[in-house]
Design a protein around this motif. Structure first.
Motif, short mmCIF file in Angstrom:
data_model
loop_
_atom_site.label_atom_id
_atom_site.label_comp_id
_atom_site.label_asym_id
_atom_site.label_seq_id
_atom_site.Cartn_x
_atom_site.Cartn_y
_atom_site.Cartn_z
N GLU A 16 70.71 18.60 16.31
CA GLU A 16 70.24 19.36 17.48
C GLU A 16 69.90 18.42 18.64
O GLU A 16 70.19 18.73 19.80
N GLN A 20 71.66 18.63 22.40
CA GLN A 20 70.88 18.83 23.62
C GLN A 20 71.14 17.70 24.63
O GLN A 20 71.31 17.94 25.82
N MET A 73 64.57 28.19 20.43
CA MET A 73 65.77 27.33 20.33
C MET A 73 67.00 28.04 20.88
O MET A 73 67.80 27.44 21.59
N GLY A 78 70.37 26.17 21.71
CA GLY A 78 70.40 25.37 20.48
C GLY A 78 71.69 25.59 19.69
O GLY A 78 72.14 26.71 19.50
N CYS A 357 64.50 20.98 13.08
CA CYS A 357 65.50 21.22 14.12
C CYS A 357 64.82 21.31 15.50
O CYS A 357 65.29 20.74 16.49
N ALA A 358 63.70 22.01 15.55
CA ALA A 358 62.97 22.19 16.82
C ALA A 358 62.50 20.84 17.36
O ALA A 358 62.58 20.57 18.56
N LEU A 361 65.40 19.24 18.93
CA LEU A 361 65.68 19.80 20.25
C LEU A 361 64.77 19.16 21.30
O LEU A 361 65.22 18.71 22.37
N HIS A 385 57.19 25.33 20.03
CA HIS A 385 57.51 23.90 20.07
C HIS A 385 56.27 23.09 20.50
O HIS A 385 55.94 22.07 19.90
#
Ligand SMILES: Cc1cc2nc3c(=O)[nH]c(=O)nc-3n(C[C@H](O)[C@H](O)[C@H](O)COP(=O)(O)OP(=O)(O)OC[C@H]3O[C@@H](n4cnc5c(N)ncnc54)[C@H](O)[C@@H]3O)c2cc1C
Length: 450
Positions: A16, A20, A73, A78, A357-358, A361, A385
């Motif tokens: 991810e 980004q 996301m 995302g 994953c967040a 990001l 987040h």
């Protein structure tokens, strides 16, 4: 020419982060050691491989903090969420996916991106310069783990987690439990009342030990115990060593007086300690466990005062490489001692595919902005987040830091809403509405006009 961002590890976070940064126009190299070097849990050479369950958990973005992370996301373009939607399987309210096509299509999308290249090598040392994100996850290779520990100090990098269950403070029955530190220790009134205490009579203690011994336990995965040491035994193992062991360990009653019944001496006491600065979460002290989740809720609700407990996180012990982020990382997720290196994913002390994953990001956007010379506004604390980043880089107690799932206990209260179970639905809706508004504004602030 725009400088390159190097990302170590192409798991949930690394993939991810790469997407980004690449979408922002930054050249990215992903250094992924698989399939040349394997871990005990991964099976393929694909990026974003799901090592166990095929679920990204709840997709409810109005009433669930994990679902809110999904929403945020998606709203930020995302890749993992996009491909999860494309490979979704029926699973009620959960976002479950067909795992192999899912990770194959994340890999394909990154391979096809003109700003991304993938290098199949293990990174074994901390880089001295350049722009780096380390996202090597719970199974960071041994050589890199040693290099990180040499930089941070061995005590600031853990190789196993020892997670005690965390309870929402509002769900503890304070007509039964009371606030007091052992022997009333502490300089201030707040310190003298730093713990929540739950008393047990002898029959309650005996029944609790029986339940612990009988409960279903999870096993370590094959290969997972290498390097495991006896330092933090699960409570059920302590109970197996003798019925009185817990009463002389984490459940000892000495130095505590039940403020509701001062004349009655408790046979055992379970203590809970504040887990975040907001005071919304409490962990059960010394109660790391390998009991299965269903068994945990049943057994822990036998504790007087916790009969209606809601759990923000249940306990566990896993092979898990993670940093003491509150002391090591700044609020941009950079290593304070080497700020050209960011960390992302599970190694920062979050837990789970979605949270990892967040954090990828966020780190990807932060690194891209830095490389492009743009100012990235701080991620708003009232988003999912933001709440997680705030927790791992400052809100959590550094001394007892353990990995954290996203949950509403990490969110600042919304003024004027009812507490307790009854007000929960309205409260969660208010948290998610506020988060969506703040997140949308944050994402919009980075859109470069065409
Ligand atoms: C056995 C096990 C079961 C789990 N089950 C679940 C589950 O069911 N649900 C859930 O939500 N979470 C689960 N987790 C946690 C899950 O692994 C993480 O939440 C998530 O995968 C973390 O994402 P990440 O990107 O931080 O790490 P990962 O997805 O693990 O990615 C890290 C990547 O870095 C690579 N790497 C490591 N060291 C190096 C190096 N030195 N050089 C180059 N590459 C390197 C690895 O090969 C890997 O591809 C489990 C973890 C384990 C260990």
């Amino acid at each position: 020419m725009t400088e390159t961002l190097h990302i170590v590890g192409g798991g949930m976070a690394g993939s991810e982060a790469a997407w980004q940064a690449a979408e922002a126009g930054v050249p990215v190299v992903i250094h992924e050691m698989r399939p040349k070097v394997e871990t005990f849990a991964h099976r393929t050479g694909n990026l974003a491989e799901m090592v166990c369950s095929n679920s990204f958990r709840s997709d409810d973005h109005e009433q669930n903090a994990v679902g809110l992370l999904h929403w945020e996301m998606r709203h930020a373009g995302g890749l993992v969420m996009r491909e999860a939607a494309a490979h979704r399987l029926p699973a009620g309210g959960a976002l479950a996916v067909d795992r192999d096509p899912f990770s194959q299509s994340v890999t394909d999308a990154l391979r096809a991106h003109p700003n991304v290249s993938i290098s199949g090598e293990e990174i074994t040392a901390l880089p001295e310069d350049g722009h780096w994100i380390i996202a090597t996850g719970p199974l960071t290779s041994d050589a890199l783990g040693r290099a990180i520990a040499a930089e941070t100090g061995a005590e600031a990098l853990a190789f196993f987690d020892a997670i005690a269950p965390i309870v929402y403070a509002e769900s503890i029955d304070m007509d039964v439990a009371w606030l007091q530190s052992r022997y009333d220790k502490g300089e201030t009134e707040e310190e003298r009342k730093a713990y929540i205490n739950c008393p047990m009579t002898r029959p309650e203690y005996e029944a609790f030990i029986d339940a612990l011994l009988a409960a279903d336990k999870a096993e370590f995965h094959e290969g997972e115990t290498a390097g495991y040491f006896d330092g933090c035994l699960p409570i059920e193992v302590m109970a197996e060593r003798g019925r009185e062991t817990l009463r002389h360990g984490p459940m000892k009653p000495i130095g505590l007086t039940n403020s509701h019944k001062p004349e009655e001496k408790a046979y055992a006491v379970v203590q809970l300690r504040r887990d975040n600065a907001l005071g919304t979460l409490y962990n059960i002290v010394g109660f790391q466990t390998k009991m299965k989740y269903g068994a945990q809720t049943e057994v822990f609700r036998m504790i007087p005062g916790l009969q209606n407990a809601s759990f923000a996180r249940l306990g566990g012990i896993h092979r898990n490489t993670f940093l003491n982020s509150p002391t090591l990382l700044d609020n941009q997720m950079r290593l304070r001692s080497k700020p050209h290196i960011r960390f992302a994913g599970q190694i920062t002390g979050v837990e789970g595919y979605v949270e990892s994953c967040a954090m990828g990001l966020a780190a990807g956007r932060m690194a891209a902005a830095e490389i492009l010379g743009r100012t990235l506004p701080p991620i708003p604390q009232d988003t999912a987040h933001g709440a997680l980043i705030h927790h791992i880089t400052g809100g959590a107690e550094a001394r007892t830091f353990q990995p954290m799932n996203v949950n509403f206990g990490l969110f600042r209260p919304v003024d004027g809403l009812k507490g307790g179970r009854r007000g929960r639905k309205d409260r969660y809706k208010a948290y998610t509405d506020r988060a969506k508004q703040d997140w949308s504004a944050w994402v919009a602030s980075q859109e470069v006009p065409a």
